[in-house]
Design an enzyme around this catalytic site. Structure first.
Site, PDB file in Angstrom:
ATOM      1  N   ASN A  14     -34.682 -11.111  21.397  1.00 22.67           N
ATOM      2  CA  ASN A  14     -34.262 -11.684  20.109  1.00 22.67           C
ATOM      3  C   ASN A  14     -32.762 -11.475  19.975  1.00 22.67           C
ATOM      4  O   ASN A  14     -32.312 -10.391  19.625  1.00 22.67           O
ATOM      5  CB  ASN A  14     -35.027 -10.971  18.974  1.00 22.67           C
ATOM      6  CG  ASN A  14     -34.580 -11.443  17.599  1.00 22.67           C
ATOM      7  OD1 ASN A  14     -33.867 -12.442  17.477  1.00 22.67           O
ATOM      8  ND2 ASN A  14     -35.008 -10.725  16.559  1.00 22.67           N
ATOM      9  N   TRP A  15     -32.019 -12.537  20.274  1.00 20.89           N
ATOM     10  CA  TRP A  15     -30.557 -12.415  20.255  1.00 20.89           C
ATOM     11  C   TRP A  15     -29.986 -12.397  18.839  1.00 20.89           C
ATOM     12  O   TRP A  15     -28.786 -12.177  18.664  1.00 20.89           O
ATOM     13  CB  TRP A  15     -29.918 -13.550  21.059  1.00 20.89           C
ATOM     14  CG  TRP A  15     -30.012 -13.366  22.545  1.00 20.89           C
ATOM     15  CD1 TRP A  15     -30.520 -12.277  23.200  1.00 20.89           C
ATOM     16  CD2 TRP A  15     -29.570 -14.277  23.553  1.00 20.89           C
ATOM     17  NE1 TRP A  15     -30.417 -12.470  24.550  1.00 20.89           N
ATOM     18  CE2 TRP A  15     -29.842 -13.682  24.798  1.00 20.89           C
ATOM     19  CE3 TRP A  15     -28.986 -15.548  23.533  1.00 20.89           C
ATOM     20  CZ2 TRP A  15     -29.538 -14.317  26.005  1.00 20.89           C
ATOM     21  CZ3 TRP A  15     -28.685 -16.176  24.731  1.00 20.89           C
ATOM     22  CH2 TRP A  15     -28.953 -15.563  25.955  1.00 20.89           C
ATOM     23  N   LYS A  16     -30.819 -12.741  17.844  1.00 23.19           N
ATOM     24  CA  LYS A  16     -30.337 -12.813  16.452  1.00 23.19           C
ATOM     25  C   LYS A  16     -29.100 -13.726  16.408  1.00 23.19           C
ATOM     26  O   LYS A  16     -29.047 -14.707  17.156  1.00 23.19           O
ATOM     27  CB  LYS A  16     -30.073 -11.414  15.904  1.00 23.19           C
ATOM     28  CG  LYS A  16     -31.273 -10.482  16.157  1.00 23.19           C
ATOM     29  CD  LYS A  16     -31.215  -9.178  15.441  1.00 23.19           C
ATOM     30  CE  LYS A  16     -32.470  -8.383  15.774  1.00 23.19           C
ATOM     31  NZ  LYS A  16     -32.549  -7.121  15.051  1.00 23.19           N
ATOM     32  N   HIS A 101     -39.632 -12.547  10.875  1.00 23.48           N
ATOM     33  CA  HIS A 101     -38.872 -11.346  11.238  1.00 23.48           C
ATOM     34  C   HIS A 101     -38.444 -10.619   9.956  1.00 23.48           C
ATOM     35  O   HIS A 101     -38.123 -11.255   8.951  1.00 23.48           O
ATOM     36  CB  HIS A 101     -37.646 -11.727  12.080  1.00 23.48           C
ATOM     37  CG  HIS A 101     -36.974 -10.532  12.662  1.00 23.48           C
ATOM     38  ND1 HIS A 101     -36.107  -9.752  11.933  1.00 23.48           N
ATOM     39  CD2 HIS A 101     -37.070  -9.959  13.885  1.00 23.48           C
ATOM     40  CE1 HIS A 101     -35.697  -8.746  12.702  1.00 23.48           C
ATOM     41  NE2 HIS A 101     -36.264  -8.847  13.886  1.00 23.48           N
ATOM     42  N   GLU A 103     -35.780  -9.242   9.085  1.00 21.79           N
ATOM     43  CA  GLU A 103     -34.462  -9.605   8.539  1.00 21.79           C
ATOM     44  C   GLU A 103     -34.576 -10.852   7.688  1.00 21.79           C
ATOM     45  O   GLU A 103     -33.895 -10.989   6.664  1.00 21.79           O
ATOM     46  CB  GLU A 103     -33.450  -9.787   9.693  1.00 21.79           C
ATOM     47  CG  GLU A 103     -32.995  -8.443  10.240  1.00 21.79           C
ATOM     48  CD  GLU A 103     -32.638  -8.447  11.715  1.00 21.79           C
ATOM     49  OE1 GLU A 103     -32.437  -9.519  12.309  1.00 21.79           O
ATOM     50  OE2 GLU A 103     -32.560  -7.330  12.282  1.00 21.79           O
ATOM     51  N   GLU A 172     -43.230  -4.462  14.260  1.00 19.05           N
ATOM     52  CA  GLU A 172     -41.859  -3.958  14.215  1.00 19.05           C
ATOM     53  C   GLU A 172     -41.657  -3.154  12.933  1.00 19.05           C
ATOM     54  O   GLU A 172     -41.378  -3.742  11.873  1.00 19.05           O
ATOM     55  CB  GLU A 172     -40.860  -5.117  14.215  1.00 19.05           C
ATOM     56  CG  GLU A 172     -40.909  -5.987  15.445  1.00 19.05           C
ATOM     57  CD  GLU A 172     -39.570  -6.687  15.678  1.00 19.05           C
ATOM     58  OE1 GLU A 172     -38.990  -6.486  16.742  1.00 19.05           O
ATOM     59  OE2 GLU A 172     -39.111  -7.399  14.780  1.00 19.05           O
ATOM     60  N   GLY A 178     -32.911  -1.734  15.001  1.00 19.29           N
ATOM     61  CA  GLY A 178     -31.457  -1.587  15.066  1.00 19.29           C
ATOM     62  C   GLY A 178     -30.957  -0.205  14.672  1.00 19.29           C
ATOM     63  O   GLY A 178     -29.764  -0.021  14.442  1.00 19.29           O
ATOM     64  N   SER A 218     -35.676  -0.805  18.323  1.00 21.96           N
ATOM     65  CA  SER A 218     -34.881   0.099  19.169  1.00 21.96           C
ATOM     66  C   SER A 218     -35.474   0.333  20.562  1.00 21.96           C
ATOM     67  O   SER A 218     -35.397   1.433  21.092  1.00 21.96           O
ATOM     68  CB  SER A 218     -34.652   1.430  18.434  1.00 21.96           C
ATOM     69  OG  SER A 218     -33.922   1.218  17.244  1.00 21.96           O
ATOM     70  N   GLY A 239     -34.149  -6.470  20.465  1.00 19.50           N
ATOM     71  CA  GLY A 239     -32.923  -6.981  19.847  1.00 19.50           C
ATOM     72  C   GLY A 239     -31.702  -6.533  20.627  1.00 19.50           C
ATOM     73  O   GLY A 239     -31.356  -7.082  21.677  1.00 19.50           O
ATOM     74  N   GLY A 240     -31.056  -5.473  20.139  1.00 15.66           N
ATOM     75  CA  GLY A 240     -29.790  -4.999  20.700  1.00 15.66           C
ATOM     76  C   GLY A 240     -29.780  -4.873  22.223  1.00 15.66           C
ATOM     77  O   GLY A 240     -28.826  -5.314  22.882  1.00 15.66           O
TER      78      GLY A 240
HETATM   79  P1  PGA Z   1     -33.669  -3.885  17.934  1.00 17.69           P
HETATM   80  O1  PGA Z   1     -34.234  -5.194  17.189  1.00 17.69           O
HETATM   81  O2  PGA Z   1     -34.271  -3.874  19.307  1.00 17.69           O
HETATM   82  O3  PGA Z   1     -32.170  -4.078  17.953  1.00 17.69           O
HETATM   83  O4  PGA Z   1     -34.094  -2.701  17.121  1.00 17.69           O
HETATM   84  C1  PGA Z   1     -35.552  -5.604  17.364  1.00 17.69           C
HETATM   85  C2  PGA Z   1     -35.819  -6.814  16.508  1.00 17.69           C
HETATM   86  O5  PGA Z   1     -35.257  -6.922  15.415  1.00 17.69           O
HETATM   87  O6  PGA Z   1     -36.612  -7.702  16.887  1.00 17.69           O
END
Ligand code: PGA
Length: 262
Positions: A14-16, A101, A103, A172, A178, A218, A239-240
């Site tokens: 997930n590159w956001k 998601h 966010e 999640e 994050g 994470s 994500g990250g």
């Molecule tokens: P993260 O994000 O790996 O940076 O914690 C995961 C996500 O939001 O899908």
């Protein structure tokens, strides 16, 4: 050691809101060099921003790497300024779409109801939804983690007809996204087991046994193995740590090792 029904694990990136088209194409070249383009024991899904979907889709044709979007709208067309429809996603080559998601729930007004509308429409268009569920820290501290996840699951899937396991669920916990603080693998396993139990109640056990349940929050190359060796966790939404090809490739390889070790 896992003894479980054979489900191909998924590592979804997930590159956001990161990476231009050029950055994305460069990443894909590096990833293909690291992983090769042939069939893999792990399904790798790259979810870039909308603007990079089409060019990445073109580049990924003929490779084993799949494409996913990060969101979609629930109507097929119309006066919905700024929205993107499931048919438009299909045209880019996307096979997956992240829905709900945290966010988007927290910052952009996504609710269980809109998640529900989107999941129905995605499935109707042959897209595989990666449905995100997970509790906030306040909900966890109030002892409501399980109740929250169950509510999101039941309301998000209300009236959904699923005769094949085309759905993916990503657990999640919001407090783990994050933050560098990941959930304990055993806790994530317990919630994933309950998710599968609820899915069995809704769609029957043979469908539920085929649904991939991912952990997210994470995830990195050092902790992924602790999650993917759990019997009900079938990969991760990353994500990250998915922004660098080397780190994503490492996560894929660690996942492959747990599959082969099972
Ligand atoms: P993260 O994000 O790996 O940076 O914690 C995961 C996500 O939001 O899908």
């Amino acid at each position: 050691m896992k003894s479980r029904v054979k489900r191909t694990p998924i590592i979804a990136a997930n590159w956001k809101m990161h990476k231009t088209v050029g950055d994305g194409l460069e990443f894909i070249e590096e990833l293909l060099t690291l992983l090769g383009s042939g069939p893999q024991a792990v399904e790798v899904v790259i979810c870039p921003p909308f603007t990079a979907l089409y060019p990445l889709g073109q580049r990924l044709q003929g490779t084993a790497i799949k494409l996913g979007a990060q969101n979609m709208f629930w109507e097929d067309w119309g006066a919905y300024t700024g929205e993107v429809s499931p048919g438009m996603l299909r045209e880019t080559g996307a096979e997956y779409v992240i829905i709900g998601h945290s966010e988007r729930r927290r910052l952009l007004g996504e609710t269980d109801r809109t998640v529900n509308l989107k999941i129905k429409r995605a499935l109707a268009w042959g897209l595989r939804p990666i449905m995100c569920v997970g509790e906030t820290l306040a909900e966890r501290e109030a002892g409501k983690a399980v109740a929250t996840v169950r509510r999101q699951l039941v309301e998000g899937l209300e009236g959904v007809e699923l005769t094949q396991p085309g759905l993916v669920v990503a657990y999640e916990p919001v407090w783990a996204i994050g933050t560098g603080v990941n959930a304990l693998p055993q806790d994530a396993q317990e919630i994933s087991r309950l998710i599968r139990e609820d899915l069995a109640g809704m769609f029957g056990s043979s469908v539920a046994e085929g649904v991939r349940i991912l952990y997210g929050g994470s995830v990195n190359p050092s902790n992924i193995g602790g999650f993917t060796c759990q019997p009900d966790i079938d990969g991760a939404l990353v994500g990250g740590a998915s922004l660098e090809a080397r780190s994503l490739a490492q996560i894929v390889k660690e996942t492959e090792a747990t599959v082969h070790g099972s």
